[in-house]
Design an enzyme around this catalytic site. Structure first.
Site, PDB file in Angstrom:
ATOM      1  N   ASP A 145     -15.037  13.484  15.802  1.00  0.00           N
ATOM      2  CA  ASP A 145     -15.861  14.899  14.425  1.00  0.00           C
ATOM      3  C   ASP A 145     -16.513  16.147  15.377  1.00  0.00           C
ATOM      4  OD1 ASP A 145     -16.546  15.569  11.862  1.00  0.00           O
ATOM      5  OD2 ASP A 145     -18.127  13.982  11.984  1.00  0.00           O
ATOM      6  N   LYS A 147     -17.252  19.327  15.723  1.00  0.00           N
ATOM      7  CA  LYS A 147     -17.395  20.139  14.539  1.00  0.00           C
ATOM      8  C   LYS A 147     -18.403  21.168  14.921  1.00  0.00           C
ATOM      9  CE  LYS A 147     -19.203  17.392  10.826  1.00  0.00           C
ATOM     10  NZ  LYS A 147     -19.088  16.845   9.796  1.00  0.00           N
ATOM     11  N   ASN A 150     -22.225  19.686  14.829  1.00  0.00           N
ATOM     12  CA  ASN A 150     -22.234  18.215  15.684  1.00  0.00           C
ATOM     13  C   ASN A 150     -22.760  19.359  17.497  1.00  0.00           C
ATOM     14  OD1 ASN A 150     -22.560  16.325  14.433  1.00  0.00           O
ATOM     15  ND2 ASN A 150     -19.711  15.978  14.451  1.00  0.00           N
ATOM     16  N   ASP A 165     -23.834  13.048  17.966  1.00  0.00           N
ATOM     17  CA  ASP A 165     -23.320  12.320  16.078  1.00  0.00           C
ATOM     18  C   ASP A 165     -21.779  11.525  17.094  1.00  0.00           C
ATOM     19  OD1 ASP A 165     -22.533  11.481  14.051  1.00  0.00           O
ATOM     20  OD2 ASP A 165     -23.046  13.018  13.210  1.00  0.00           O
ATOM     21  N   THR A 185     -13.767  15.443   9.691  1.00  0.00           N
ATOM     22  CA  THR A 185     -13.917  16.508   8.514  1.00  0.00           C
ATOM     23  C   THR A 185     -12.315  17.081   8.158  1.00  0.00           C
ATOM     24  OG1 THR A 185     -16.484  16.700   9.230  1.00  0.00           O
ATOM     25  CG2 THR A 185     -16.078  18.624   7.628  1.00  0.00           C
TER      26      THR A 185
END
Length: 390
Positions: A145, A147, A150, A165, A185
């Site tokens: 994840d 992105k 984060n 995260d 995402t």
């Protein structure tokens, strides 16, 4: 503070405490998630500040494996560009993760606030991310994840980037498991993840390519108000280096991104390969100030703090089926739903980002008319997809 990273004699890595307030002075809330909140806390004995992730045990029912996974990942990690888990406490009603405090703010916010920003700055940022993710991959950990939300700055003074995260992280090959869950995402997720095909650490490299793309133009490579069209773009790796936004960006930067955002994960750059690319390891990153154009697009295309929302697995599966992404994806979803039909779905963490809609027709008209700006501002919410347990 005695660290909780070492297991006690009875095998437990959690410290028992009746009241966390006896050890920490809890201050303001820094953020909230689907089943937790992060609170600024000061250790009473030392005065040191931490970020404490407070998780009610009642919220963990049915999700114990998720938080155990995050803790297992965090306890293995020690890297200067990754937020550290300092300690773990357990009370009768809560689990507390004592995290390193990172106070420098989000990546995009800092870029927008700057007055001078170049390809070299973007290259230095991505090098830090690559170093950290390469370290994770060496431990067999896939973040899943990555992105901009984060990626946080360590503090207001330093330019050190921290990855945070790990709620969706996975130990590669754990218990002979094959990663196939569609999670992450969508704006940053690799095609093979969205298609629910088995995947590996290459998914993180794709995400780094997407982040690099945004750092150099200020808008995402995939964009559409319609989720199904957005997903189709990602599945096809259908993106462009649009004029005029990429006219002043080096060919080396475009080559770097193109090798990370390859549809075929076997041909995609690894972190090791990306770290050796001239745009990272050499001197091909340009020194021209691109702050005005990049910051303008970032402010238009990324709304702040509007990406937290909770869903359950069954609802997300129904949503994906409605999008009708193709027979292979549909059959995969059907099989997932069949496996889960006798299970009670538990709420899970989900996130979305608001991304302004941009069409290729807009760029075509710009090239024809010579206009420098034409951007749609109607937001499209892109939700995180999580459809399984692997």
């Amino acid at each position: 503070m005695a660290r909780g990273n070492e297991e006690s004699a009875n095998g437990s890595w959690k410290k028992q405490v009746d009241d966390i307030k006896k050890i920490f002075e809890l201050k303001e809330i820094l953020g909230t998630g689907a089943f937790s909140e992060v609170v600024l806390a000061q250790e009473r004995s030392t005065g040191k500040m931490y970020a404490v992730k407070c998780i009610p045990k009642k919220a963990l029912r049915g999700k114990e494996s998720s938080i155990e996974n995050e803790i297992a990942v965090l306890r293995k990690i020690k890297h200067e560009n990754i937020v550290a888990l300092e300690d773990i406490y357990e009370s009768p009603n809560h689990l507390y993760l004592i995290m390193q405090l990172v106070s420098g703010g989000e990546l995009f916010d800092r870029i927008v606030e700057r007055g001078f920003y170049t390809e070299q700055d973007a290259s230095a940022l991505i090098k830090q991310v690559l170093d950290a993710v390469n370290y994770l991959h060496s431990l067999g950990i896939v973040h899943r994840d990555l992105k901009p939300e984060n990626l946080l700055y360590y503090n207001q003074d330093e330019s050190k980037i921290m990855i945070s995260d790990f709620g969706l992280s996975k130990m590669e090959g754990a218990a002979n498991d094959i990663m196939s869950t569609a999670c992450g995402t969508p704006g940053y997720v690799a095609p093979e993840v969205l298609a629910q095909k088995p995947y590996s650490k290459a998914v993180d490299c794709w995400s780094i390519g997407v982040i690099s793309y945004i750092l150099l133009c200020g808008y995402p490579p995939f964009y559409d108000e319609n989720d199904s069209k957005l997903f189709e773009q990602i599945l096809k790796a259908d993106y462009e280096f649009d004029s005029p936004y990429w006219d002043d960006i080096s060919d080396s930067a475009k080559d770097f991104i193109s090798n990370l955002m390859l549809k075929n994960p076997e041909k995609r750059f690894t972190c090791d390969q990306a770290l050796l690319h001239p745009w990272i390891a050499g001197d091909t990153a340009l020194r021209k100030n691109i702050h005005e154009s990049v910051s303008r697009q970032m402010k238009k295309n990324f709304a702040k703090a509007k990406w937290r929302q909770a869903f359950n697995a069954t609802a997300v599966i129904r949503h994906m089926k409605r999008l009708q992404l193709g027979s292979s994806l549909g059959s995969s979803i059907d099989s997932t739903q069949h496996r889960n039909q006798n299970q009670t779905p538990a709420p899970i963490k989900s996130q979305s980002v608001d991304v302004s809609s941009i069409s290729h027709k807009d760029y075509a008209s710009q090239r024809g008319s010579g206009a420098k700006e034409k951007r749609c501002t109607r937001p499209s919410t892109v939700t995180t997809i999580i459809t399984g347990s692997k």
